[in-house]
Scaffold this motif. Structure first.
Motif, PDB file in Angstrom:
ATOM      1  N   TYR A  76      10.766  63.699  19.826  1.00 19.57           N
ATOM      2  CA  TYR A  76      10.601  65.020  19.213  1.00 19.57           C
ATOM      3  C   TYR A  76      10.410  64.850  17.708  1.00 19.57           C
ATOM      4  CZ  TYR A  76      11.362  70.086  19.859  1.00 19.57           C
ATOM      5  OH  TYR A  76      11.219  71.449  19.983  1.00 19.57           O
ATOM      6  N   MET A  77       9.378  65.484  17.161  1.00 22.85           N
ATOM      7  CA  MET A  77       9.186  65.440  15.715  1.00 22.85           C
ATOM      8  C   MET A  77       9.075  66.864  15.183  1.00 22.85           C
ATOM      9  SD  MET A  77       6.361  63.180  13.805  1.00 22.85           S
ATOM     10  CE  MET A  77       5.814  63.619  12.176  1.00 22.85           C
ATOM     11  N   PHE A  78       9.812  67.140  14.120  1.00 21.48           N
ATOM     12  CA  PHE A  78       9.942  68.511  13.633  1.00 21.48           C
ATOM     13  C   PHE A  78       9.094  68.762  12.395  1.00 21.48           C
ATOM     14  CE2 PHE A  78      13.812  67.097  15.659  1.00 21.48           C
ATOM     15  CZ  PHE A  78      14.039  68.084  16.590  1.00 21.48           C
ATOM     16  N   GLN A  79       9.117  70.048  11.985  1.00 19.24           N
ATOM     17  CA  GLN A  79       8.395  70.479  10.787  1.00 19.24           C
ATOM     18  C   GLN A  79       8.895  69.750   9.545  1.00 19.24           C
ATOM     19  OE1 GLN A  79       8.822  74.669  10.188  1.00 19.24           O
ATOM     20  NE2 GLN A  79       7.467  74.675   8.415  1.00 19.24           N
ATOM     21  N   ASP A 155       6.420  69.703  16.521  1.00 23.67           N
ATOM     22  CA  ASP A 155       6.547  71.136  16.218  1.00 23.67           C
ATOM     23  C   ASP A 155       6.153  71.394  14.770  1.00 23.67           C
ATOM     24  OD1 ASP A 155       7.051  73.821  16.352  1.00 23.67           O
ATOM     25  OD2 ASP A 155       9.128  73.635  17.014  1.00 23.67           O
ATOM     26  N   GLU A 156       4.929  71.816  14.570  1.00 22.00           N
ATOM     27  CA  GLU A 156       4.381  72.084  13.235  1.00 22.00           C
ATOM     28  C   GLU A 156       4.730  70.983  12.232  1.00 22.00           C
ATOM     29  OE1 GLU A 156       3.655  75.790  12.124  1.00 22.00           O
ATOM     30  OE2 GLU A 156       4.481  76.826  13.858  1.00 22.00           O
ATOM     31  N   PRO A 157       4.404  69.738  12.553  1.00 21.90           N
ATOM     32  CA  PRO A 157       4.882  68.630  11.711  1.00 21.90           C
ATOM     33  C   PRO A 157       4.194  68.564  10.349  1.00 21.90           C
ATOM     34  CG  PRO A 157       3.364  67.800  13.356  1.00 21.90           C
ATOM     35  CD  PRO A 157       3.572  69.255  13.666  1.00 21.90           C
ATOM     36  N   PHE A 158       3.116  69.302  10.168  1.00 22.64           N
ATOM     37  CA  PHE A 158       2.369  69.190   8.904  1.00 22.64           C
ATOM     38  C   PHE A 158       2.517  70.421   8.021  1.00 22.64           C
ATOM     39  CE2 PHE A 158      -0.349  67.305  12.353  1.00 22.64           C
ATOM     40  CZ  PHE A 158       0.101  66.013  12.170  1.00 22.64           C
ATOM     41  N   VAL A 187       2.510  71.747  18.502  1.00 17.68           N
ATOM     42  CA  VAL A 187       2.559  73.184  18.246  1.00 17.68           C
ATOM     43  C   VAL A 187       2.081  73.414  16.819  1.00 17.68           C
ATOM     44  CG1 VAL A 187       4.161  75.064  17.733  1.00 17.68           C
ATOM     45  CG2 VAL A 187       4.357  73.820  19.880  1.00 17.68           C
ATOM     46  N   THR A 188       1.144  74.337  16.652  1.00 17.78           N
ATOM     47  CA  THR A 188       0.645  74.601  15.301  1.00 17.78           C
ATOM     48  C   THR A 188       0.177  76.044  15.138  1.00 17.78           C
ATOM     49  OG1 THR A 188      -0.959  73.945  13.622  1.00 17.78           O
ATOM     50  CG2 THR A 188      -1.657  73.700  15.905  1.00 17.78           C
ATOM     51  N   HIS A 189       0.279  76.546  13.904  1.00 23.18           N
ATOM     52  CA  HIS A 189      -0.292  77.853  13.566  1.00 23.18           C
ATOM     53  C   HIS A 189      -1.749  77.703  13.156  1.00 23.18           C
ATOM     54  CE1 HIS A 189       3.821  79.533  12.820  1.00 23.18           C
ATOM     55  NE2 HIS A 189       3.207  80.558  13.363  1.00 23.18           N
ATOM     56  N   ASP A 190      -2.135  76.463  12.901  1.00 22.47           N
ATOM     57  CA  ASP A 190      -3.389  76.191  12.218  1.00 22.47           C
ATOM     58  C   ASP A 190      -4.491  75.872  13.237  1.00 22.47           C
ATOM     59  OD1 ASP A 190      -5.490  74.871  10.867  1.00 22.47           O
ATOM     60  OD2 ASP A 190      -4.120  74.218   9.284  1.00 22.47           O
ATOM     61  N   ILE A 191      -5.422  76.812  13.398  1.00 22.39           N
ATOM     62  CA  ILE A 191      -6.475  76.669  14.411  1.00 22.39           C
ATOM     63  C   ILE A 191      -7.310  75.410  14.150  1.00 22.39           C
ATOM     64  CG2 ILE A 191      -8.518  77.773  15.430  1.00 22.39           C
ATOM     65  CD1 ILE A 191      -7.367  80.484  14.612  1.00 22.39           C
ATOM     66  N   SER A 192      -7.657  75.180  12.879  1.00 23.98           N
ATOM     67  CA  SER A 192      -8.474  74.006  12.543  1.00 23.98           C
ATOM     68  C   SER A 192      -7.776  72.710  12.939  1.00 23.98           C
ATOM     69  CB  SER A 192      -8.747  73.936  11.043  1.00 23.98           C
ATOM     70  OG  SER A 192      -9.384  75.095  10.627  1.00 23.98           O
ATOM     71  N   GLU A 193      -6.477  72.685  12.700  1.00 24.52           N
ATOM     72  CA  GLU A 193      -5.706  71.494  13.040  1.00 24.52           C
ATOM     73  C   GLU A 193      -5.753  71.247  14.554  1.00 24.52           C
ATOM     74  OE1 GLU A 193      -2.120  71.177  10.611  1.00 24.52           O
ATOM     75  OE2 GLU A 193      -1.098  71.120  12.546  1.00 24.52           O
ATOM     76  N   ALA A 194      -5.582  72.326  15.326  1.00 15.31           N
ATOM     77  CA  ALA A 194      -5.616  72.201  16.783  1.00 15.31           C
ATOM     78  C   ALA A 194      -6.979  71.675  17.236  1.00 15.31           C
ATOM     79  CB  ALA A 194      -5.329  73.556  17.435  1.00 15.31           C
TER      80      ALA A 194
END
Ligand code: ATP
Ligand code: MG
Length: 247
Positions: A76-79, A155-158, A187-194
């Motif tokens: 598991y890697m976190f924000q 989970d939103e690591p960037f 998991v990301t909020h960032d569409i470009s990243e996905a």
């Protein structure tokens, strides 16, 4: 081969104030070496899905099938990188081995190799505050890899990094995941990243999250996330995901 399968998974949180339905009939599967991105509106239940996969929560109904009996199936890697500031980089990356009483020559050798391969070996005896944000995330990832998990949950690591660093760290993390042959769920909020990293994107509805759509991308041929951002299909895919998130 399907490594992990969620079948009609629902989850309700119970608190003194009442019940919150977070997830409703979530089904998807993850194949070995696949890179899955999960996007969805804020508060819809993304972290809850990762907690279920990690076994931190149990589904209220439905099931999660793991095609593996290894003890360290999940990493598991976190924000935030959650590095311990009073420990050196080496003392940080061996933390998991320490907790699981697995400090041995073979595991140390693997860690040293990872540190070398990913440009951190010369920083072994430094403290986290002496490293850049991008390097710290690489240390956090290597600490997660120490226990040799099959599946990495990110989970939103960037999201705590500035834009420039973020592009570089995306490339680095992607490179490490591919080289070390890991399966990843981001998991990301960032569409470009996905779009720049995933093989498939799972789009969720607002809470309670349901799977709205699963998009299969075919951008592997463009190579790194950075290059994928430049490809001709990119803006069309961006609009597609964006529209699905909007309504
Ligand atoms: N322990 C808890 N008890 C009660 N409700 C919770 C708990 N954890 C989360 N929730 C609620 O469940 C819903 C989903 O939470 P979750 O953290 O999974 O969403 P998320 O998509 O990861 O959100 P974000 O985009 O903010 O990271 C939210 O409405 C949240 O308030
Ligand atoms: Mg979350």
């Amino acid at each position: 081969m399907s490594l992990l399968k969620l079948k009609d998974v629902s989850l309700n949180y119970h608190s003194p104030k009442g019940e919150t339905q977070a997830l409703k009939n979530i089904s998807f599967e993850v194949k070995e070496n696949e890179f899955i991105a999960i996007v969805g509106p804020s508060g819809c239940g993304k972290t809850t899905i990762l907690s279920l996969i990690a076994g931190i929560l149990k589904p209220s109904s439905g099931e999660i099938i793991k095609n593996d009996d290894g003890e360290n199936f999940i990493g598991y890697m976190f924000q935030r990188d959650h590095l311990f500031e009073w420990r050196t980089i080496w003392q940080n990356v061996i933390l998991g081995l320490e907790i699981q009483k697995k400090k041995n020559a073979q595991n140390f050798e693997y860690l040293n190799k990872l540190l070398q391969k990913y440009g951190l070996y010369d920083f072994k005896d430094k403290f986290p505050r002496e490293l850049s944000g991008g390097m710290r995330q690489r240390v956090a990832l290597i600490r997660t890899l120490a226990l040799n998990p099959k599946v990495l949950l990110l989970d939103e690591p960037f999201s705590a990094l500035d834009y420039q660093t973020r592009l570089n760290v995306c490339d680095d993390v992607n490179n490490i995941i591919k080289n070390e042959k890991k399966t990843a769920i981001l998991v990301t909020h960032d569409i470009s990243e996905a779009i720049s990293m995933a093989d498939r994107i799972i789009i969720l509805t607002p809470r309670p999250a349901e799977v709205k759509k699963i998009i299969t991308l075919n951008l592997q041929k463009y190579g790194t996330p950075f290059n994928r951002r430049e490809c001709s299909e990119f803006s069309k895919l961006f609009n597609e995901v964006w529209k699905d998130l909007e309504n």
